[in-house]
Scaffold this active site. Structure first.
Site, PDB file in Angstrom:
ATOM      1  N   HIS A  64      10.153   8.429  -1.292  1.00 52.56           N
ATOM      2  CA  HIS A  64       9.034   7.726  -0.905  1.00 52.56           C
ATOM      3  C   HIS A  64       7.672   8.401  -0.726  1.00 52.56           C
ATOM      4  O   HIS A  64       7.398   8.764   0.393  1.00 52.56           O
ATOM      5  CB  HIS A  64       9.471   6.774   0.372  1.00 52.56           C
ATOM      6  CG  HIS A  64       8.948   5.621   0.593  1.00 52.56           C
ATOM      7  ND1 HIS A  64       9.033   4.573   1.027  1.00 52.56           N
ATOM      8  CD2 HIS A  64       7.317   5.536   0.512  1.00 52.56           C
ATOM      9  CE1 HIS A  64       8.302   3.484   1.109  1.00 52.56           C
ATOM     10  NE2 HIS A  64       7.183   4.019   0.952  1.00 52.56           N
ATOM     11  N   HIS A  66       3.135   8.435  -1.666  1.00 53.46           N
ATOM     12  CA  HIS A  66       2.088   7.727  -2.476  1.00 53.46           C
ATOM     13  C   HIS A  66       1.127   8.717  -2.945  1.00 53.46           C
ATOM     14  O   HIS A  66       0.593   9.474  -2.101  1.00 53.46           O
ATOM     15  CB  HIS A  66       1.417   6.880  -1.134  1.00 53.46           C
ATOM     16  CG  HIS A  66       2.417   5.938  -1.000  1.00 53.46           C
ATOM     17  ND1 HIS A  66       2.390   4.717  -1.395  1.00 53.46           N
ATOM     18  CD2 HIS A  66       3.217   5.763   0.404  1.00 53.46           C
ATOM     19  CE1 HIS A  66       3.211   3.801  -0.629  1.00 53.46           C
ATOM     20  NE2 HIS A  66       3.798   4.318   0.202  1.00 53.46           N
ATOM     21  N   ARG A  68      -1.165   8.373  -5.057  1.00 51.97           N
ATOM     22  CA  ARG A  68      -2.584   7.492  -5.024  1.00 51.97           C
ATOM     23  C   ARG A  68      -3.257   7.186  -6.412  1.00 51.97           C
ATOM     24  O   ARG A  68      -3.915   6.866  -6.459  1.00 51.97           O
ATOM     25  CB  ARG A  68      -3.233   8.216  -3.888  1.00 51.97           C
ATOM     26  CG  ARG A  68      -3.084   8.154  -2.657  1.00 51.97           C
ATOM     27  CD  ARG A  68      -2.854   6.585  -2.128  1.00 51.97           C
ATOM     28  NE  ARG A  68      -2.841   6.466  -0.676  1.00 51.97           N
ATOM     29  CZ  ARG A  68      -2.052   5.400  -0.192  1.00 51.97           C
ATOM     30  NH1 ARG A  68      -1.435   4.738  -0.793  1.00 51.97           N
ATOM     31  NH2 ARG A  68      -1.929   5.626   1.337  1.00 51.97           N
ATOM     32  N   ASN A  98       1.972   1.332  -5.681  1.00 54.51           N
ATOM     33  CA  ASN A  98       0.801   0.164  -5.080  1.00 54.51           C
ATOM     34  C   ASN A  98      -0.285   1.227  -5.532  1.00 54.51           C
ATOM     35  O   ASN A  98      -0.982   1.514  -4.455  1.00 54.51           O
ATOM     36  CB  ASN A  98       1.297   0.124  -3.636  1.00 54.51           C
ATOM     37  CG  ASN A  98       1.435   1.211  -2.666  1.00 54.51           C
ATOM     38  OD1 ASN A  98       1.481   2.320  -3.487  1.00 54.51           O
ATOM     39  ND2 ASN A  98       1.140   1.022  -1.523  1.00 54.51           N
ATOM     40  N   HIS A 183      10.113  -2.860   0.911  1.00 55.25           N
ATOM     41  CA  HIS A 183       9.320  -2.598   2.034  1.00 55.25           C
ATOM     42  C   HIS A 183       9.707  -3.869   2.897  1.00 55.25           C
ATOM     43  O   HIS A 183       9.277  -4.988   2.617  1.00 55.25           O
ATOM     44  CB  HIS A 183       8.122  -2.720   1.744  1.00 55.25           C
ATOM     45  CG  HIS A 183       7.167  -2.494   2.888  1.00 55.25           C
ATOM     46  ND1 HIS A 183       6.139  -1.337   3.145  1.00 55.25           N
ATOM     47  CD2 HIS A 183       6.807  -3.397   4.091  1.00 55.25           C
ATOM     48  CE1 HIS A 183       5.583  -1.491   4.254  1.00 55.25           C
ATOM     49  NE2 HIS A 183       5.894  -2.554   5.067  1.00 55.25           N
ATOM     50  N   HIS A 236      11.971   2.882   4.498  1.00 62.76           N
ATOM     51  CA  HIS A 236      11.478   3.182   5.887  1.00 62.76           C
ATOM     52  C   HIS A 236      12.147   2.378   7.114  1.00 62.76           C
ATOM     53  O   HIS A 236      11.218   1.600   7.620  1.00 62.76           O
ATOM     54  CB  HIS A 236      10.012   3.341   5.859  1.00 62.76           C
ATOM     55  CG  HIS A 236       9.311   2.464   5.067  1.00 62.76           C
ATOM     56  ND1 HIS A 236       9.543   1.085   5.382  1.00 62.76           N
ATOM     57  CD2 HIS A 236       8.213   2.630   4.249  1.00 62.76           C
ATOM     58  CE1 HIS A 236       8.688   0.446   4.619  1.00 62.76           C
ATOM     59  NE2 HIS A 236       8.011   1.305   3.924  1.00 62.76           N
ATOM     60  N   ASP A 311       7.654   8.921   3.218  1.00 66.36           N
ATOM     61  CA  ASP A 311       6.370   7.875   3.138  1.00 66.36           C
ATOM     62  C   ASP A 311       4.944   8.506   3.380  1.00 66.36           C
ATOM     63  O   ASP A 311       4.263   7.952   3.940  1.00 66.36           O
ATOM     64  CB  ASP A 311       6.597   6.856   4.207  1.00 66.36           C
ATOM     65  CG  ASP A 311       5.528   5.585   3.907  1.00 66.36           C
ATOM     66  OD1 ASP A 311       5.202   5.479   2.883  1.00 66.36           O
ATOM     67  OD2 ASP A 311       5.574   4.591   4.660  1.00 66.36           O
ATOM     68  N   GLY A 330      -0.683   4.397   7.430  1.00 67.96           N
ATOM     69  CA  GLY A 330      -0.204   5.581   6.991  1.00 67.96           C
ATOM     70  C   GLY A 330      -0.600   6.860   7.308  1.00 67.96           C
ATOM     71  O   GLY A 330      -1.721   7.189   7.690  1.00 67.96           O
TER      72      GLY A 330
END
Ligand SMILES: [Zn+2]
Length: 438
Positions: A64, A66, A68, A98, A183, A236, A311, A330
């Site tokens: 998990h 990100h 970006r 995302n 999520h 999470h 995360d 975050g």
């Protein structure tokens, strides 16, 4: 990361070899040749790594993260995110969809994989969106995205609210034997919320996020998984009741797995108050009550929670400086995960290194159906080398990540990743370990 490149034949000598897959825990030498774990070479020129006093383990996997990109390179890039990953001991990271655009079409997934091969320090496993534009309505083309290399499917950042969309998504995931990562958050119960709902939020006058938002969606999903099948992974997990729901679902034989982040094990809502509303304590799901954090630790120890993930959610200092109410949710986590897991599991006296490593390498692999990394001869040489004694102070200015948004700055921790090999290539070496190489 180019998987074809491998520079050296290595002899990693005298380390404590811990391999959960082989149930191995003992001092020994490990050889690496042509990117794989090898038998001792007869004649080849060998580079040695003195691993005495260190732990040598199969590479860590974070399900998990990100990264970006595309679209958020002011926060993090695939290059800086994977540099942070190897600095934290991770040899594979699964990246969430995302992004801008979201990873809802094969060409976007393929772009991430190509970029990772070009500039990535570790393996990158893209996760595709479940719905087009992550809007929660029309489903993506699951087969095409799987064909493009998507590891799993998630609208992470948002839960899938519509019952019929979720039901259809589970059917599609089941048909291609993939995994849906949810999520879990019913947005109707978190409107305007910025932290865990409860006495601390009331004291601070901040909008609360009802834990029921997480629990209600898990309950709805488990009902649908019971009817439709389809492998289902709770992202999470953060509340005591959510952990209990997963525990019961596993006991009932449902194909359910889950993960927990170090911050939900080590911090709670009171830390928001004590930090003076530092936005680096704002994340989603939010820091919960002390009882929730304790239940997450219990769930990890009894096997209800399958694995530890970070995360990792980078944001710029400017974005985080807008105050607790307005700052984005975050925190980053790749470079602090091992030390925090050590604090929770080992410094506490509750567990041991083989367990910690299993929760961060073979267990996450198994949760998503990946081959578990191992030190067995012939396996890809993805390795994490850890100094279990090293004491250090977390200093965000020394992070390889582009971002600095962590609540752990200044925390004294024990155990540090000193070297990371990906496919036999040394991708991270802490300066303290430099003299160990000859
Ligand atoms: Zn999420």
């Amino acid at each position: 990361m180019n998987p074809e490149k491998h520079a050296h034949t290595w002899a990693i000598q005298g380390g404590r070899l811990i391999d959960p897959v082989q149930h191995l825990d003992g001092v020994g030498d490990l050889y690496v040749a042509a990117g794989r774990i090898a038998d001792p070479p007869a004649d080849a020129e060998v580079q040695t790594f003195d691993a005495r006093g260190l732990i040598v383990a199969p590479g860590l996997i974070d399900l998990h993260v990100h990264l970006r990109e595309p679209g958020g390179s002011h926060k993090e890039t695939i290059a800086t995110g994977t540099a942070a990953a190897v600095a934290g001991g991770f040899t594979s990271v699964a990246c969430m969809p995302n992004t801008t655009p979201p990873l809802d079409a094969p060409e976007h997934v393929e772009w991430v994989s190509a970029e990772a091969r070009k500039v990535g320090a570790c393996r990158v496993l893209p996760i595709a969106a479940v719905t087009l534009g992550r809007r929660g309505g029309e489903l993506v083309d699951f087969e095409a995205l799987r064909g493009a290399g998507a590891l799993a499917f998630s609208d992470d950042g948002d839960g899938i609210a519509d019952d019929q969309v979720m039901r259809a998504a589970l059917r599609r995931v089941r048909a291609i034997d993939s995994v849906l990562i949810q999520h879990c958050q019913d947005a109707r119960l978190t409107q305007g919320g910025v932290m865990h709902a409860g006495p601390v939020a009331d004291t601070l006058g901040l909008g609360g996020m009802d834990p029921l938002a997480e629990e209600a969606m898990i309950e709805r999903d488990l009902e649908l998984v019971g009817q439709e099948g389809g492998r289902y992974h709770v992202a999470h997990v953060s509340t005591a009741r959510a952990v209990e729901l997963v525990r019961q679902a596993k006991a009932a034989g449902l194909p359910v797995t889950t993960e927990v982040c170090p911050h939900h094990l080590t911090l709670c809502d009171r830390d928001v108050l004590e930090s003076g509303k530092d936005p680096n304590y704002k994340m989603n799901p939010p820091l919960r009550s002390p009882a929730d954090a304790a239940a997450c630790v219990e769930g990890l120890l009894d096997g209800t929670i399958d694995c530890i993930v970070t995360d990792h959610a980078p944001h710029t200092a400017e974005e985080k400086a807008t105050g607790f109410d307005r700052a984005p949710f975050g925190i980053i986590g790749l470079e602090t995960a091992v030390a925090l897991a050590y604090e929770v599991l080992i410094a506490s006296g509750r567990s041991d290194w083989p367990t910690l490593l299993r929760l961060m390498n073979s267990a996450p692999a198994e949760a998503l159906g990946l081959p578990a990394p191992t030190l067995a001869t012939g396996a890809p040489a993805d390795l994490t080398i850890i100094d279990p004694q090293a004491r250090w102070t977390i200093d965000p200015d020394r992070f390889a990540s582009k971002a600095r948004n962590t609540p752990y700055a200044g925390r004294e921790v024990t155990s540090r990743v000193v070297a990371t090999f990906v496919n036999g290539q040394l991708r991270h070496l802490h300066p303290d370990a430099q003299p160990r190489m000859t």
